[in-house]
Design an enzyme around this catalytic site. Sequence first.
Site, short mmCIF file in Angstrom:
data_model
loop_
_atom_site.label_atom_id
_atom_site.label_comp_id
_atom_site.label_asym_id
_atom_site.label_seq_id
_atom_site.Cartn_x
_atom_site.Cartn_y
_atom_site.Cartn_z
N CYS A 1 0.83 -1.20 0.00
CA CYS A 1 0.00 0.00 0.00
C CYS A 1 0.87 1.25 0.00
O CYS A 1 1.86 1.35 0.72
CB CYS A 1 -0.95 0.08 1.19
N GLU B 1 8.20 -14.68 -10.92
CA GLU B 1 7.42 -13.49 -10.57
C GLU B 1 7.03 -12.67 -11.78
O GLU B 1 5.97 -12.06 -11.79
CB GLU B 1 8.13 -12.62 -9.52
N LYS C 1 6.09 -4.15 -3.99
CA LYS C 1 7.54 -4.01 -3.82
C LYS C 1 7.96 -4.08 -2.35
O LYS C 1 8.97 -4.67 -2.02
CB LYS C 1 7.95 -2.65 -4.40
N GLU D 1 17.89 -17.17 -7.85
CA GLU D 1 17.47 -15.81 -8.19
C GLU D 1 16.93 -15.76 -9.63
O GLU D 1 15.91 -15.11 -9.90
CB GLU D 1 18.66 -14.84 -8.01
N HIS E 1 18.79 -36.41 -7.21
CA HIS E 1 18.07 -36.90 -6.02
C HIS E 1 16.57 -36.65 -6.13
O HIS E 1 15.87 -36.71 -5.12
CB HIS E 1 18.65 -36.24 -4.77
N ASN F 1 -1.97 1.76 5.67
CA ASN F 1 -1.00 0.78 5.19
C ASN F 1 -0.61 -0.08 6.38
O ASN F 1 -0.21 0.47 7.41
CB ASN F 1 0.24 1.50 4.62
N GLY F 2 -0.73 -1.40 6.27
CA GLY F 2 -0.36 -2.28 7.38
C GLY F 2 -1.51 -3.21 7.73
O GLY F 2 -2.42 -3.41 6.92
N TRP G 1 -2.47 -2.91 -1.70
CA TRP G 1 -2.12 -4.32 -1.83
C TRP G 1 -2.99 -5.04 -0.80
O TRP G 1 -2.83 -4.85 0.40
CB TRP G 1 -0.64 -4.55 -1.54
N ARG H 1 4.05 -0.11 -4.75
CA ARG H 1 3.79 -0.67 -3.43
C ARG H 1 2.53 -1.52 -3.38
O ARG H 1 2.25 -2.18 -2.38
CB ARG H 1 3.67 0.45 -2.39
N LYS I 1 13.09 -14.61 -10.52
CA LYS I 1 12.76 -13.55 -11.49
C LYS I 1 11.76 -14.07 -12.52
O LYS I 1 10.80 -13.38 -12.87
CB LYS I 1 14.02 -13.05 -12.23
O1 M6R Z 1 12.93 -4.78 0.63
P1 M6R Z 1 13.47 -6.17 0.82
O2 M6R Z 1 14.82 -6.35 0.24
O3 M6R Z 1 13.42 -6.59 2.26
O4 M6R Z 1 12.47 -7.10 0.04
C1 M6R Z 1 12.57 -8.50 0.12
C2 M6R Z 1 11.78 -9.19 -0.99
O5 M6R Z 1 10.41 -8.89 -0.85
C3 M6R Z 1 12.25 -8.77 -2.37
O6 M6R Z 1 13.61 -9.00 -2.51
C4 M6R Z 1 11.49 -9.54 -3.47
O7 M6R Z 1 11.74 -10.90 -3.38
C5 M6R Z 1 11.91 -9.02 -4.83
N1 M6R Z 1 11.13 -7.88 -5.17
C6 M6R Z 1 11.85 -10.04 -5.91
O8 M6R Z 1 12.33 -9.53 -7.11
#
Ligand code: M6R
Length: 618
Positions: free
Chosen positions: A2, A494, A613, A487, A510, A104-105, A78, A27, A491
């Site tokens: 949010c 997502e 984010k 990673e 395995h 927000n929260g 969100w 956000r 990517k």
């Molecule tokens: O702000 P942060 O680094 O704590 O966020 C952690 C994850 O939410 C963040 O790295 C998320 O996995 C990425 N946006 C993925 O690309």
Amino acid sequence: MCGIVGYVGRRSAVDVVIDGLRRLEYRGYDSAGVALVADGPEGGLEVDKRAGKLANLEGALADHPLPESFCGIGHTRWATHGVPSDRNAHPHLSADGRVALIHNGIIENFAQLRAELESEGVEFESDTDTEAAAHLLGREYAVDGDLTEAMTRVCVRLEGAFTLLAVAADDPDTVVGARRNSPLVVGLGEGEYFLASDVAAFIAYTTDAVELGQDQIVTIDRDGVTVRGFDGQASEGTPFSVDWDIAAAEKGGFDTFMRKEIHEQPAAVADTLRGRIDESGQIVLDEVRMSDQDFRDIDKVFIIACGTSYHAGLVTKYAIEHWTRIPCEVELASEFRYRDPVLDRSTLVVAISQSGETMDTLMAVRHAKDQKARVLSISNTVGSTIPRESDAVLYTRAGIEVAVASTKAFLTQLAACYLVGLHLAQVRGIKYADEVSAVLDELVAAPGKIAKVIEDLEPVRQMARDCASAQRVLFIGRHVGYPVALEGALKLKELAYLHAEGFAAGELKHGPISLIEEGTPVIAIVPSPRGRSLLHDKIISNIQEVKARGAKVIAVCEEGDRITKAHADLVITTPASPTLLAPLLTAVPLQEFAAELATALGRDIDQPRNLAKSVTVE
Ligand code: M6R
């Protein structure tokens, strides 16, 4: 999670608020809404809110403009409590319609508050936790018509994490905010003031800002800003100046923020390293409330983080254990405090968080501090909660990252983590002195090599388009190539909503090798053939194993690695690098691969579905 904006001043409030929401949409983008206090003696609240992205609200406002106003609040959501819908979109009104509230929260005791209010005859219109706070605020505002006092009385009844902003129908000059465990900053203009989750919302108008502390209430009107604690006592925030401008929050000629941010990586890594290595080759941390002796007393390191930041932590484990010989564990922040980890004064907890606000990581930090561990954080957001609550901090200097998928945040986290590993090694006495000094030279050379990788991405884009019809894509790696594989898979998941998984290459046999069918793309992160050639030999064997079962292998390998070229179907090459630093290079083509494949599938790569984010709920 949010984004929220509040404004009081001389400009059109709806324009400022919508502009701010546009910059905060990263956000959350399940719904958006505004509440304006109409100008003039009558006042009155004007609310519009729509499910879906901000564009839906903008379209509605273009069709039905709201009356002139110089005071308002806006929200981009969100969803946590209640599906994304017009009804559940913020702002929420009190029962008498005199106050509007955004949030927000998560208000954890909302069910109890809702039951109490319903027993008193209040009818709820949404499924949100926020609406209970809106009704409470309306009830308190009715007592004395003072929005700040009313907010103070409400906040002490709320449990959980919240940033709240409110306006009242008969006060066209005031926005009141409150903050606990969720971000809120104040923007200081001339005769105009802003409240927002992030400075990006008001950077077009001012770079002068005030960061609010925990449990503070802030009131903005045309005359200025006042801050008090939840206890009603006068208080202050911390002034700071934003050191980037509006251009950084724009796409700058790229089609998406993610592509722009991929291209910013060489500069971001160079900025993160700049000034951190003094003339004698010693690493300099930013804010250290730990002595060298504290660092020498460390006998165990835990790294805690989520998502991409967790992957940076996994790479760091290899570096810290090799350079310092201190045992290092990496743990998902969301699991850490629930399994009773063994921590004490001699434990160093490294918390990695781009936003500095991730609730899982923040709660893990608090748990570590309760157990007397030392906490060093690595964050991209100056003054955010996690660095503020840590004993030491090293800021990454990635600049604002708007795309939900982390790119430059990841590379700068790696750079900062290497510096932390080297700092620990230096303070405690270096075992591999020659190697460490060579690594420092290589780190400084990394931005140039990253730039070279970015120049050569066109073949990667073609490979990605060719994989667009795949059912799944697997990523394999060994040593630091394993977290890079994780990673790369994250990517792709997502962004493309495609089944993608990263594996330690030796684990395939395995179980996961059964996923491979004729033509399944397997992306192998191959270590340098120099030095650790055993590792190289092993992954070549793994490549042969998957090829024998029909996989199409794309190898990310070092320039000049003829052996890999002979075994893989396709190769993506990166410049030579020491093994531990290679993730700075090998992660980059995987970012572009995911972005391009997602584009080929028609996905929104800056705002993938269901995500946000900054994850400020647990
Ligand atoms: O702000 P942060 O680094 O704590 O966020 C952690 C994850 O939410 C963040 O790295 C998320 O996995 C990425 N946006 C993925 O690309």
